[in-house]
Design an enzyme around this catalytic site. Structure first.
Site, PDB file in Angstrom:
ATOM      1  N   LYS A  70       0.839  -1.192   0.000  1.00 25.66           N
ATOM      2  CA  LYS A  70       0.000   0.000   0.000  1.00 25.66           C
ATOM      3  C   LYS A  70       0.880   1.250   0.000  1.00 25.66           C
ATOM      4  O   LYS A  70       1.835   1.367   0.774  1.00 25.66           O
ATOM      5  CB  LYS A  70      -0.903   0.011   1.234  1.00 25.66           C
ATOM      6  CG  LYS A  70      -1.951  -1.090   1.242  1.00 25.66           C
ATOM      7  CD  LYS A  70      -3.012  -0.872   0.194  1.00 25.66           C
ATOM      8  CE  LYS A  70      -4.126  -1.887   0.307  1.00 25.66           C
ATOM      9  NZ  LYS A  70      -5.196  -1.682  -0.695  1.00 25.66           N
ATOM     10  N   ASP A 101      -0.451  -0.589  -4.533  1.00 23.87           N
ATOM     11  CA  ASP A 101      -1.817  -0.074  -4.563  1.00 23.87           C
ATOM     12  C   ASP A 101      -1.827   1.327  -3.966  1.00 23.87           C
ATOM     13  O   ASP A 101      -1.584   1.503  -2.776  1.00 23.87           O
ATOM     14  CB  ASP A 101      -2.734  -1.002  -3.770  1.00 23.87           C
ATOM     15  CG  ASP A 101      -4.200  -0.612  -3.874  1.00 23.87           C
ATOM     16  OD1 ASP A 101      -4.498   0.404  -4.541  1.00 23.87           O
ATOM     17  OD2 ASP A 101      -5.046  -1.319  -3.301  1.00 23.87           O
ATOM     18  N   GLU A 160      -2.016  -0.404  -8.721  1.00 29.87           N
ATOM     19  CA  GLU A 160      -3.469  -0.456  -8.625  1.00 29.87           C
ATOM     20  C   GLU A 160      -4.018   0.934  -8.315  1.00 29.87           C
ATOM     21  O   GLU A 160      -3.563   1.597  -7.391  1.00 29.87           O
ATOM     22  CB  GLU A 160      -3.842  -1.448  -7.514  1.00 29.87           C
ATOM     23  CG  GLU A 160      -5.290  -1.803  -7.424  1.00 29.87           C
ATOM     24  CD  GLU A 160      -5.526  -2.938  -6.429  1.00 29.87           C
ATOM     25  OE1 GLU A 160      -6.665  -3.055  -5.941  1.00 29.87           O
ATOM     26  OE2 GLU A 160      -4.583  -3.699  -6.144  1.00 29.87           O
ATOM     27  N   ASP A 162      -9.193  -0.287 -10.154  1.00 29.08           N
ATOM     28  CA  ASP A 162      -9.898  -0.907  -9.027  1.00 29.08           C
ATOM     29  C   ASP A 162     -11.134  -0.098  -8.665  1.00 29.08           C
ATOM     30  O   ASP A 162     -12.234  -0.390  -9.095  1.00 29.08           O
ATOM     31  CB  ASP A 162      -8.960  -1.049  -7.833  1.00 29.08           C
ATOM     32  CG  ASP A 162      -9.655  -1.653  -6.610  1.00 29.08           C
ATOM     33  OD1 ASP A 162     -10.794  -2.130  -6.748  1.00 29.08           O
ATOM     34  OD2 ASP A 162      -9.063  -1.652  -5.513  1.00 29.08           O
ATOM     35  N   LYS A 195     -14.081  -6.752  -7.711  1.00 28.77           N
ATOM     36  CA  LYS A 195     -14.418  -6.911  -6.297  1.00 28.77           C
ATOM     37  C   LYS A 195     -15.926  -7.079  -6.175  1.00 28.77           C
ATOM     38  O   LYS A 195     -16.699  -6.246  -6.673  1.00 28.77           O
ATOM     39  CB  LYS A 195     -13.943  -5.706  -5.483  1.00 28.77           C
ATOM     40  CG  LYS A 195     -12.435  -5.670  -5.279  1.00 28.77           C
ATOM     41  CD  LYS A 195     -12.025  -4.493  -4.412  1.00 28.77           C
ATOM     42  CE  LYS A 195     -10.521  -4.517  -4.141  1.00 28.77           C
ATOM     43  NZ  LYS A 195     -10.081  -3.300  -3.415  1.00 28.77           N
ATOM     44  N   CYS A 222     -10.507  -8.113  -2.548  1.00 29.41           N
ATOM     45  CA  CYS A 222     -11.531  -8.119  -1.502  1.00 29.41           C
ATOM     46  C   CYS A 222     -11.372  -6.859  -0.655  1.00 29.41           C
ATOM     47  O   CYS A 222     -10.416  -6.105  -0.812  1.00 29.41           O
ATOM     48  CB  CYS A 222     -11.442  -9.370  -0.646  1.00 29.41           C
ATOM     49  SG  CYS A 222      -9.964  -9.495   0.378  1.00 29.41           S
TER      50      CYS A 222
END
Length: 318
Positions: free
Chosen positions: A162, A190, A218, A243, A267, A295
């Site tokens: 992240k 991400d 992402e 995403d 997702k 998820c």
């Protein structure tokens, strides 16, 4: 097999370590559980997490949407009228994608039980197992490096890191992680909408110039900024995965038609469940765009549903 009752419950599961992104920090999984009871005694299970920062769905909203709209629309319905019942879930209320996803996966559970076939085989049966990555929360560089090393020791060969919180630290974060784990472990990152388009291109290309070997990034820009997403995709050395920009099959199709991303993340909580997720996968097959299954801090029920989808379709590769 007719639906006779819809029951709701809640679970609370503390996380081993806090989950931190550019959008939120979470200490426990607090999910709504759905049970669809039938006249045969079979029970189908679903689950939805409240992720107000992403989907807008709070616990109260999920419960209200199911109790006041979705449950009333499916009580008494025959599970064997499968597509009609799935469509009813999608049409009986606008938005509320997490509530729809929870009931949708419970219906798939019942349909698999009705015909005694695993759900992944009903949807395609492409494979019997998958390999997952593990997420490293955004923190100071040295803490992220320690978390990455621990993950590798636990057997993970792919890490999702992240970034996006205090973007000017992101290159240092990735440098610390890569130096700590070496070059054999895959790194995907991400940004959770944390960068501006030009900033994203600069940071991503800087990461690659430093030899950090990023597999893909992402959602580098804001969810609604399809043009910005396309800007990054066309100029970044790092492949781009959409995403938060993908909330529906229509969103996915638009992104694919624009060439706004190299990959798409499916997702269940964003698209409303397996019914719509399959539509995204079908569009991806047409356009040759590989997909990832993600998820949103769901527990076992919802994650199992996502695994069945990942095992069903070859186009889902991540």
């Amino acid at each position: 097999m007719k639906i006779t009752e819809v029951k709701l419950g809640r679970i609370s599961v503390p996380l081993r370590v806090p989950f931190k992104t550019a959008l939120r920090s979470v200490n426990s999984v607090e999910d709504v559980i759905v049970e669809l009871h039938t006249d045969t005694g079979a029970v189908g299970y679903g689950e939805a997490p409240p992720t107000g920062a992403i989907t807008g769905d709070t616990t109260g909203a999920i419960v209200g949407a199911i109790q006041d709209h979705i449950a009333k629309s499916i009580l008494g319905r025959d599970v064997d009228d499968f597509e009609d019942v799935l469509q009813t879930v999608q049409k009986c209320i606008v938005k509320n994608s997490s509530a729809k996803a929870a009931v949708d996966m419970a219906l798939w559970d019942l349909y698999g039980q009705l015909y005694k076939i695993p759900v992944y085989k009903l949807m395609g049966g492409a494979r019997k197992q998958i390999v997952t990555d593990i997420t490293i929360s955004v923190n100071p560089p040295e803490e992220m490096a320690r978390d990455a090393v621990n993950a590798v020791k636990r057997g993970y060969d792919t890490l999702k890191i992240k970034v996006g919180a205090n973007p000017e630290l992101d290159v240092a974060r990735l440098t610390a992680v890569r130096q700590a784990i070496g070059d054999k472990t895959r790194i995907r990152i991400d940004a959770n909408q944390g960068w501006e388009p030009k900033q994203a291109v600069r940071l991503l290309n800087q990461m690659q110039d430093k030899g950090l070997d990023i597999e893909f990034v992402e959602q580098p820009v804001k969810a609604h900024d399809f043009a910005g997403l396309k800007y990054v995709t066309e100029r970044s050395y790092v492949p781009v995965l959409a995403d938060e920009s993908v909330f529906s099959p229509e969103d996915a199709l638009t992104i694919m038609q624009m060439g706004a991303a190299d990959l798409v993340n499916i997702k269940l909580m964003k698209c409303g469940g397996l019914y719509n997720a399959l539509k995204i996968a079908s569009a991806a097959e047409v356009y040759g765009v590989e997909c990832m299954i993600g998820c949103m801090l769901e527990a076992k029920i919802s994650v199992n549903a996502a695994v069945h989808l990942a095992c069903a379709k070859k186009i889902i590769t991540k």
